[in-house]
Write a protein that holds these residues in place. Structure first.
Motif, PDB file in Angstrom:
ATOM      1  N   VAL B  60       0.882  -1.177   0.000  1.00 56.89           N
ATOM      2  CA  VAL B  60       0.000   0.000   0.000  1.00 56.89           C
ATOM      3  C   VAL B  60       0.912   1.217   0.000  1.00 56.89           C
ATOM      4  O   VAL B  60       1.762   1.364   0.885  1.00 56.89           O
ATOM      5  N   VAL B  61       0.768   2.069  -1.001  1.00 52.63           N
ATOM      6  CA  VAL B  61       1.630   3.242  -1.136  1.00 52.63           C
ATOM      7  C   VAL B  61       0.778   4.492  -1.230  1.00 52.63           C
ATOM      8  O   VAL B  61      -0.443   4.419  -1.476  1.00 52.63           O
ATOM      9  N   GLY B  62       1.437   5.625  -1.060  1.00 53.08           N
ATOM     10  CA  GLY B  62       0.677   6.876  -1.078  1.00 53.08           C
ATOM     11  C   GLY B  62       1.392   7.950  -1.866  1.00 53.08           C
ATOM     12  O   GLY B  62       2.341   7.694  -2.593  1.00 53.08           O
ATOM     13  N   GLY B  63       0.917   9.179  -1.690  1.00 48.56           N
ATOM     14  CA  GLY B  63       1.451  10.329  -2.407  1.00 48.56           C
ATOM     15  C   GLY B  63       2.710  10.852  -1.751  1.00 48.56           C
ATOM     16  O   GLY B  63       3.416  10.114  -1.061  1.00 48.56           O
ATOM     17  N   PRO B  64       2.977  12.155  -1.933  1.00 53.14           N
ATOM     18  CA  PRO B  64       4.232  12.708  -1.433  1.00 53.14           C
ATOM     19  C   PRO B  64       4.417  12.557   0.069  1.00 53.14           C
ATOM     20  O   PRO B  64       5.522  12.439   0.562  1.00 53.14           O
ATOM     21  N   GLY B  65       3.336  12.552   0.809  1.00 50.41           N
ATOM     22  CA  GLY B  65       3.452  12.474   2.264  1.00 50.41           C
ATOM     23  C   GLY B  65       3.415  11.070   2.805  1.00 50.41           C
ATOM     24  O   GLY B  65       3.388  10.867   4.031  1.00 50.41           O
ATOM     25  N   GLY B  66       3.430  10.056   1.926  1.00 48.15           N
ATOM     26  CA  GLY B  66       3.344   8.689   2.420  1.00 48.15           C
ATOM     27  C   GLY B  66       1.904   8.332   2.769  1.00 48.15           C
ATOM     28  O   GLY B  66       0.962   8.933   2.258  1.00 48.15           O
ATOM     29  N   ILE B  67       1.761   7.343   3.655  1.00 52.68           N
ATOM     30  CA  ILE B  67       0.405   6.941   4.057  1.00 52.68           C
ATOM     31  C   ILE B  67       0.260   7.048   5.584  1.00 52.68           C
ATOM     32  O   ILE B  67       1.254   6.991   6.312  1.00 52.68           O
ATOM     33  N   PRO B  68      -0.941   7.264   6.057  1.00 50.43           N
ATOM     34  CA  PRO B  68      -1.100   7.433   7.521  1.00 50.43           C
ATOM     35  C   PRO B  68      -0.785   6.141   8.269  1.00 50.43           C
ATOM     36  O   PRO B  68      -1.174   5.057   7.850  1.00 50.43           O
ATOM     37  N   GLY B  69      -0.091   6.287   9.393  1.00 56.12           N
ATOM     38  CA  GLY B  69       0.242   5.138  10.217  1.00 56.12           C
ATOM     39  C   GLY B  69      -0.983   4.480  10.825  1.00 56.12           C
ATOM     40  O   GLY B  69      -0.974   3.280  11.118  1.00 56.12           O
ATOM     41  N   SER B  70      -2.041   5.237  10.944  1.00 59.36           N
ATOM     42  CA  SER B  70      -3.260   4.686  11.528  1.00 59.36           C
ATOM     43  C   SER B  70      -3.905   3.630  10.641  1.00 59.36           C
ATOM     44  O   SER B  70      -4.820   2.934  11.062  1.00 59.36           O
ATOM     45  N   LEU B  71      -3.430   3.501   9.436  1.00 56.28           N
ATOM     46  CA  LEU B  71      -3.984   2.511   8.500  1.00 56.28           C
ATOM     47  C   LEU B  71      -3.498   1.100   8.817  1.00 56.28           C
ATOM     48  O   LEU B  71      -4.114   0.106   8.410  1.00 56.28           O
ATOM     49  N   ALA B  72      -2.383   1.013   9.535  1.00 54.51           N
ATOM     50  CA  ALA B  72      -1.753  -0.295   9.725  1.00 54.51           C
ATOM     51  C   ALA B  72      -2.664  -1.268  10.479  1.00 54.51           C
ATOM     52  O   ALA B  72      -2.826  -2.428  10.097  1.00 54.51           O
ATOM     53  N   ALA B  73      -3.245  -0.790  11.576  1.00 57.67           N
ATOM     54  CA  ALA B  73      -4.044  -1.698  12.398  1.00 57.67           C
ATOM     55  C   ALA B  73      -5.270  -2.234  11.651  1.00 57.67           C
ATOM     56  O   ALA B  73      -5.513  -3.450  11.633  1.00 57.67           O
ATOM     57  N   PRO B  74      -6.085  -1.380  11.030  1.00 57.30           N
ATOM     58  CA  PRO B  74      -7.251  -1.916  10.304  1.00 57.30           C
ATOM     59  C   PRO B  74      -6.852  -2.900   9.192  1.00 57.30           C
ATOM     60  O   PRO B  74      -7.503  -3.905   8.972  1.00 57.30           O
ATOM     61  N   LEU B  75      -5.728  -2.627   8.506  1.00 56.06           N
ATOM     62  CA  LEU B  75      -5.301  -3.533   7.442  1.00 56.06           C
ATOM     63  C   LEU B  75      -4.876  -4.878   8.019  1.00 56.06           C
ATOM     64  O   LEU B  75      -5.119  -5.928   7.430  1.00 56.06           O
ATOM     65  N   ALA B  76      -4.239  -4.841   9.198  1.00 55.20           N
ATOM     66  CA  ALA B  76      -3.769  -6.081   9.812  1.00 55.20           C
ATOM     67  C   ALA B  76      -4.948  -6.989  10.181  1.00 55.20           C
ATOM     68  O   ALA B  76      -4.775  -8.197  10.337  1.00 55.20           O
ATOM     69  N   ARG B  77      -6.126  -6.392  10.305  1.00 53.29           N
ATOM     70  CA  ARG B  77      -7.300  -7.209  10.665  1.00 53.29           C
ATOM     71  C   ARG B  77      -7.855  -7.945   9.445  1.00 53.29           C
ATOM     72  O   ARG B  77      -8.566  -8.943   9.596  1.00 53.29           O
ATOM     73  N   VAL B  78      -7.548  -7.474   8.250  1.00 53.65           N
ATOM     74  CA  VAL B  78      -8.110  -8.141   7.056  1.00 53.65           C
ATOM     75  C   VAL B  78      -7.052  -8.892   6.242  1.00 53.65           C
ATOM     76  O   VAL B  78      -7.381  -9.649   5.342  1.00 53.65           O
ATOM     77  N   THR B 566       9.976  13.247  -4.061  1.00 55.91           N
ATOM     78  CA  THR B 566      10.175  12.176  -5.035  1.00 55.91           C
ATOM     79  C   THR B 566       9.021  11.201  -4.911  1.00 55.91           C
ATOM     80  O   THR B 566       8.784  10.639  -3.838  1.00 55.91           O
ATOM     81  N   LEU B 567       8.287  11.036  -5.989  1.00 53.65           N
ATOM     82  CA  LEU B 567       7.111  10.161  -5.963  1.00 53.65           C
ATOM     83  C   LEU B 567       7.521   8.748  -6.350  1.00 53.65           C
ATOM     84  O   LEU B 567       7.431   8.339  -7.508  1.00 53.65           O
ATOM     85  N   ASP B 568       7.993   7.994  -5.349  1.00 46.50           N
ATOM     86  CA  ASP B 568       8.433   6.630  -5.615  1.00 46.50           C
ATOM     87  C   ASP B 568       7.279   5.724  -5.980  1.00 46.50           C
ATOM     88  O   ASP B 568       7.484   4.662  -6.562  1.00 46.50           O
ATOM     89  N   ALA B 569       6.070   6.123  -5.622  1.00 45.75           N
ATOM     90  CA  ALA B 569       4.917   5.268  -5.926  1.00 45.75           C
ATOM     91  C   ALA B 569       4.616   5.259  -7.418  1.00 45.75           C
ATOM     92  O   ALA B 569       3.935   4.374  -7.916  1.00 45.75           O
ATOM     93  N   GLU B 570       5.098   6.275  -8.120  1.00 47.97           N
ATOM     94  CA  GLU B 570       4.827   6.316  -9.553  1.00 47.97           C
ATOM     95  C   GLU B 570       5.816   5.397 -10.278  1.00 47.97           C
ATOM     96  O   GLU B 570       6.928   5.159  -9.827  1.00 47.97           O
ATOM     97  N   GLN B 571       5.379   4.876 -11.408  1.00 46.40           N
ATOM     98  CA  GLN B 571       6.230   3.979 -12.198  1.00 46.40           C
ATOM     99  C   GLN B 571       6.489   4.595 -13.564  1.00 46.40           C
ATOM    100  O   GLN B 571       5.595   4.629 -14.377  1.00 46.40           O
ATOM    101  N   PRO B 572       7.702   5.014 -13.914  1.00 47.53           N
ATOM    102  CA  PRO B 572       8.828   5.132 -12.999  1.00 47.53           C
ATOM    103  C   PRO B 572       8.659   6.363 -12.116  1.00 47.53           C
ATOM    104  O   PRO B 572       7.866   7.252 -12.437  1.00 47.53           O
ATOM    105  N   PRO B 573       9.450   6.436 -11.056  1.00 51.69           N
ATOM    106  CA  PRO B 573       9.308   7.565 -10.135  1.00 51.69           C
ATOM    107  C   PRO B 573       9.671   8.876 -10.813  1.00 51.69           C
ATOM    108  O   PRO B 573      10.442   8.907 -11.774  1.00 51.69           O
TER     109      PRO B 573
END
Lengths: 260, 851
Positions: B60-78, B566-573
């Motif tokens: 799971v990747v995001g934009g320039p600011g990355g992704i919120p850390g609060s996403l980790a727990a809900p994802l770990a449940r699924v 640097t938008l590493d999520a883009e291909q190519p960055p």
């Protein structure tokens, strides 16, 4: 492919070679130069012949045609019963490998092969059995058994030509062609080489055609062909008178008795 | 028997044979070295990518600011999920080294990156990360035994690091013992830390779990996995996407494709020059043995047998040369890999290469190329040998020089080939086709060299005669009489020198364009930024307190902030760069499409794109680009395309206010440009800025001139590899010229011996040989100039554009041209010294007898 001795036309009178109405032209400058113009000649097997004429008369051309190195523009070339003018380049090359022996004016030994290897060159190409034995025997015959392991650059001109003679005979060719075999040698050496060539040819019952400028050699040969202006205009044997233009050459005197 | 004769011939000419072997060997070695270096860099990145990705199937990747850390727990449940923070640091006492930090949750790691082990171990690899230590010790890190040894640290030690120029302290709580060599390579330069530690170091800490670089997932490849994927997608906020982990594997190859292809093409140049060498050697062998070959033919050796004989000789030489070349290539590669690695790190991303990877594919390719070149170089001479008229054996002279007889036809054929090459270059068929086009042009010109050489010799004879007397005239005439050797030597040298001219002109054009660009865009007096880990990649952020101090410095008339994400999520960055896009700023750029006015007028809703971005993505003014922002994917209209040489991956440039709409949290600028007020010297401002940063953050404070110099230094460093390869090609050409001259001398032994026998002094003979080689060198240089400029034009206008997307000015330096001719003459004269000496000292009687 195993080597088998070339069939030598056995019956006396059967032709070793025959050129019939042969024409050959070469491009020169902006035009053409006709070297042979409807030339005809033939020689029975088991004879020694000489081909004479001025420079540029076409002697080399005739050698080229008889050896299959060249094709006529018109006419036919037959050697040992085979029509060379009807063969492809590759077929002529292979025919030459098995039926023709060549003695060059400048010996043309392969410098990176020893004397013995030069002699058995064609035998090895044809994968003939006992190539070494046959080469050794021939070298002994030409008096160079003790130089078998030497390279050509260590031999004198006369010695190199003797090796060349041995090479030319190693595969029992139907026809041996010699292009001024003594042209690059002094008189005495040339005489010895000629003696050897004549002796060995007669011992084997082979057929030899020599190109020569030396008219004194004509005493040795059975048949003489003279080239002039593109034609074999005079053919005379030893002591015989000419029969006219493009006539067959009649041997005038019997062949020399074979030497022991 | 034929083979025996050939073998003896080759051994009887050991120097010529050896030179041919060397030519093939060097040509193969250069190609193999570059291939191995490229493969090693790719492999190293792939391995480290594997280490970083582990067994994750998705991320799971995001934009320039990355992704919120609060996403980790809900994802770990699924699904199986592991949060990751990734970044680069430098050791304080070795700031030239770059290390990668992987921030992980030790309790979630076991299935993702098993080489890190399971928690609860004693700190050694295989038994797992020491989870309690990770969670309780500030700055706790684990690293591989190899990395620890390289840094001179052991378990329990502390290590000072710099993160974006800010000092942090790491404490080594565990060492990872890799299972095998592959794992060891993968773990090179890697620090494993707790997620929280990494967030703190990289400024991603915050309420609600801060932000993460990504969340790795393991999803089974079945219906259950598909269902889990759907549930994951449903949980994602705008600004986050889920992608297959395998996407990243292609990133490296894509990013460096053009760079690697350029290196490869240049490496093949040495082999092309080696081809001339082989041709020359085989031709010499054929010409020198013309009578022998005619004898073979007269005795009954067929054309096919003769051709195969020549081919077999060339392949024999080629086999030895190739084998040597492979060994030499491996040795050369160990040096080259460091240069390539440095360049890749400078330009694209951090890569650590422990040692040269012996890629079987590269070695096999090198072998095929060496043998292929040997066969190709023998085709023409083999055909000539097969076509030898048997009747030649009956004649004393060895017949006419076929090359001289066919020079006109060859030149005509060469003209067609060159024209075809030009056509291929002009057509939009991609980068590989461009190199094929250049090769066709080279070969086409080479075919014309015999005709040019003959004409040159005829013109030079009276001139050389007037200057040097009979010696000079004979020197010039000798070039024509030995045309089949001299022309080939001239062609080989001309091609190598032309490549020098072409590459040098391209580099000069590039450098001049970059200098002019730097001059136009760098208008401020002082530039401040944290030290970059990868020179052309941004991301390191200035401390906010420092930004305030710098903005308030006395003597500052204007402050311009730049934010590079640097938008590493883009291909190519690619980079997202935000600036204050006013008329002053917009006026600094050179536009290929659109204008400064359009850019300013639409700054609140449109973006600019750099030329490489535009060419790579086919996006021009009036089109739009989609960017993954923290607020989700956005389609942004493009107002203009501008020239930018700082980054070949591409830049999307926008106004800082527009960026603010898409970024969740603004960590601050990555750089600050200060314009001095009238009366304030730039040097004084530099000193004040350094003083302001002291104790706050380690930053690079550079004057305008210093920044330009630093940029050009990196530029020059990236072309070191190019220069090395070019020199090697010239080296092969030198060997070729030497071989040709020695062959020529051998052939003319008898003739030269007769001259000595008639009274020519050794000094006069040496002068004749040297004069001949100097004339050949001069001709090679003169041929190289137009060919080199054509190559340069191809490199500048076609190859560079297709490789990197840059339009360069075409700049011809007179120094390069003069230097090329001097190089050609110098190389030829040096190559002629030994043959001149050898011929002059051979007793005439010996040479006459041997001839």
């Amino acid at each position: 492919m195993p080597h088998s001795p070339s069939p030598i036309p056995g019956a006396a009178g059967a032709d070793a070679f025959a050129l019939a109405d042969v024409t050959r032209r070469y491009r020169e400058g902006g035009g053409w130069r006709t070297v042979l113009d409807g030339a005809s000649m033939a020689m029975p097997a088991g004879r020694i012949g000489a081909l004479v004429g001025p420079s540029g008369a076409g002697k080399s051309t005739i050698l080229n045609l008889l050896s299959g190195m060249d094709r006529p523009d018109a006419g036919t070339v037959t050697v040992a019963g085979t029509r060379l003018d009807a063969l492809s380049e590759r077929e002529r090359t292979l025919f030459r490998r098995t039926h023709i022996g060549f003695v060059f004016q400048f010996y043309n030994l392969v410098p990176t092969l020893t004397v013995e290897e030069n002699v058995r060159f064609l035998l090895d190409l044809a994968r003939a059995p006992d190539a070494r034995g046959r080469a050794a025997a021939l070298l002994a015959r030409v008096g160079l058994a003790d130089r078998a392991g030497a390279f050509p650059d260590r031999l004198s001109g006369g010695e190199q030509q003797r090796v060349a003679i041995a090479r030319a005979l190693a595969h029992d060719p139907a026809l041996v062609l010699a292009d001024e075999p003594t042209g690059d040698l002094d008189a005495a050496t040339g005489l010895r080489v000629l003696d050897l060539l004549e002796e060995v040819t007669r011992e084997r019952g082979g057929t030899l055609l020599m190109v020569t400028h030396d008219r004194s050699l004509l005493d040795r040969v059975d048949v003489v062909f003279e080239l002039s202006e593109g034609r074999v205009v005079e053919s005379e044997g030893r002591g015989a008178k000419g029969e006219g233009t493009d006539a067959r050459i009649a041997p005038a005197t019997p062949p020399l008795a074979p030497r022991p | 028997m034929l083979a025996r004769s050939s073998r003896r011939y080759l051994t009887r000419h050991p120097w010529l044979t050896a030179l041919a072997v060397v030519g093939v060997a060097v040509g193969v070695a250069v190609g193999v070295a570059v291939d191995l270096a490229n493969a090693s860099a790719l492999r190293a990145f792939a391995l480290s990518g594997e280490a970083l990705t582990g067994r994750a199937t998705h991320r799971v990747v995001g934009g320039p600011g990355g992704i919120p850390g609060s996403l980790a727990a809900p994802l770990a449940r699924v699904a199986q999920a592991a949060p990751v923070v990734e970044g680069a640091v430098r050791p304080a006492r070795d700031p030239g080294r770059v290390l990668t930090v992987l921030g992980v949750d030790p309790f979630a790691e076991a299935d993702f990156r098993p080489f890190l082990g399971r928690p609860g171990g004693d700190g050694r690899g295989g038994a797992g990360l020491d989870a309690p230590a990770f969670l309780t010790v500030p700055g706790a890190v684990a690293l591989s035994e190899g990395t620890a040894a390289a840094l001179g640290v052991a378990a329990g030690d502390t290590l000072g690091l710099r993160v974006d120029g800010r000092p942090v302290t790491a404490r080594v709580v565990g060492l990872i013992a890799p299972e095998d060599e592959r794992s060891a390579s993968a773990l090179d330069g890697l620090f494993v830390a707790d997620v929280a530690t990494a967030q703190e170091w990289f400024g991603l800490a915050g309420a609600g779990g801060g932000r993460l670089s990504r969340i790795d997932l393991i999803l089974p490849d079945d219906a259950a996995g598909d269902a889990a994927l759907a549930r994951v997608r449903a949980l994602l906020p705008a600004g986050a996407e889920v992608r297959p982990a395998s996407d990243q594997a292609g990133t490296l190859a894509t990013m460096t494709a053009a760079f690697r292809l350029n290196l490869t093409a240049l490496s093949r140049l040495a082999l092309v020059v080696g081809l001339f060498l082989i041709y020359n050697t085989v031709t010499f062998a054929v010409v020198q043995r013309r009578r022998v070959l005619a004898t073979y033919r007269a005795l009954g050796v067929t054309r096919g047998e003769t051709f195969r004989l020549v081919l077999a000789e060339s392949l024999a030489v080629g086999t030895v040369g190739t084998a040597l070349g492979l060994a030499l290539g491996v040795w050369l590669g160990t040096g080259l890999v460091r240069l390539v690695t440095q360049t890749v790190t400078d330009l694209y991303f951090v890569v650590h290469v422990r040692e040269l990877a012996l890629d079987p594919g590269s070695l096999a390719r090198g072998a095929l190329l060496g043998l292929g070149a040997s066969a190709l170089g023998a085709i023409l001479p083999g055909w000539e040998a097969a076509a030898t008229a048997p009747a030649t054996a009956l004649r004393r002279s060895t017949g006419e020089d076929r090359l001289a007889a066919n020079a006109g036809r060859l030149a005509a054929g060469g003209g067609l080939l060159a024209a075809l090459g030009g056509a291929v270059l002009a057509l939009p068929w991609g980068l590989a086709a461009a190199f094929v086009g250049l090769l066709l042009v080279i070969l086409g010109v080479a075919l014309a060299v015999p005709l040019v050489t003959r004409a040159f010799a005829r013109i030079a004879a009276p001139v050389a005669g007037a200057v040097l007397g009979p010696v000079g005239r004979m020197a010039a005439r000798g070039i024509e009489t030995g045309l089949s050797r001299t022309a080939v030597a001239v062609a080989a040298l001309a091609v190598a020198v032309a490549a020098t001219v072409g590459v040098s002109t391209m580099v000069t054009s590039f450098r001049t364009t970059v200098e002019e660009w730097l001059t136009s865009v760098l208008q401020s007096d002082v530039y401040v930024s944290p030290p970059a880990t990868v020179f052309r990649r941004g991301g390191a952020v200035l401390d906010s307190a420092l930004v305030a101090r710098l903005s308030a410095l006395p003597g500052v008339a204007r402050t311009d902030a730049v934010r590079v994400r640097t938008l590493d999520a883009e291909q190519p960055p690619f980079d997202l760069v935000a600036v204050r896009l006013d008329a002053t700023r917009a006026g600094l750029y050179r536009y290929l499409d659109g204008s400064a006015e359009a850019a300013v007028a639409r700054r609140d809703e449109a973006v600019l794109v750099s030329e490489p971005f535009a060419r790579r993505n086919g996006v021009w003014a009036g089109d739009s680009v989609t960017v993954l922002t923290d607020a989700g994917r956005r389609a942004l209209p493009v107002s203009a395309v501008y020239a930018d040489f700082g980054n070949d991956l591409g830049v999307v440039l926008l106004d800082e206010a527009l960026l603010a709409r898409f970024v969740a949290d603004d960590p601050g600028p990555t750089g600050l440009a200060l314009t001095a007020a009238p009366g304030t010297a730039p040097e004084a401002l530099v000193a004040r800025a350094r003083a302001a940063a002291d104790g706050v953050q380690t930053v690079d404070v550079r004057s305008n001139r210093a920044l330009r110099e630093a940029s050009l230094e990196v530029f020059d460093r990236t072309f070191v590899v190019t220069q090395v390869l070019r020199l090697l090609a010239v080296g092969v050409a030198f060997v070729g010229v030497l071989s040709a001259l020695m062959a020529l001398m051998l052939e003319r032994r008898r003739e030269l011996a007769m001259l000595r026998a008639q009274g020519m002094l050794p000094g006069e003979m040496r002068a004749m040989v040297v004069a001949q080689t100097a004339l050949m060198g001069l001709l090679a240089g003169l041929v190289a100039l137009p060919l080199g400029l054509v190559l340069a034009a191809g490199l500048v206008y076609v190859v560079n554009v297709r490789s990197f997307g840059w339009t360069l000015a075409f700049v011809v330096s007179p120094g390069v041209l003069v230097g090329a001719v001097a190089l050609a003459v110098g190389a030829a004269v040096v190559a002629g010294l030994y043959p001149a000496w050898a011929m002059a000292r051979t007793p005439p009687a010996e040479a006459l007898r041997d001839g």
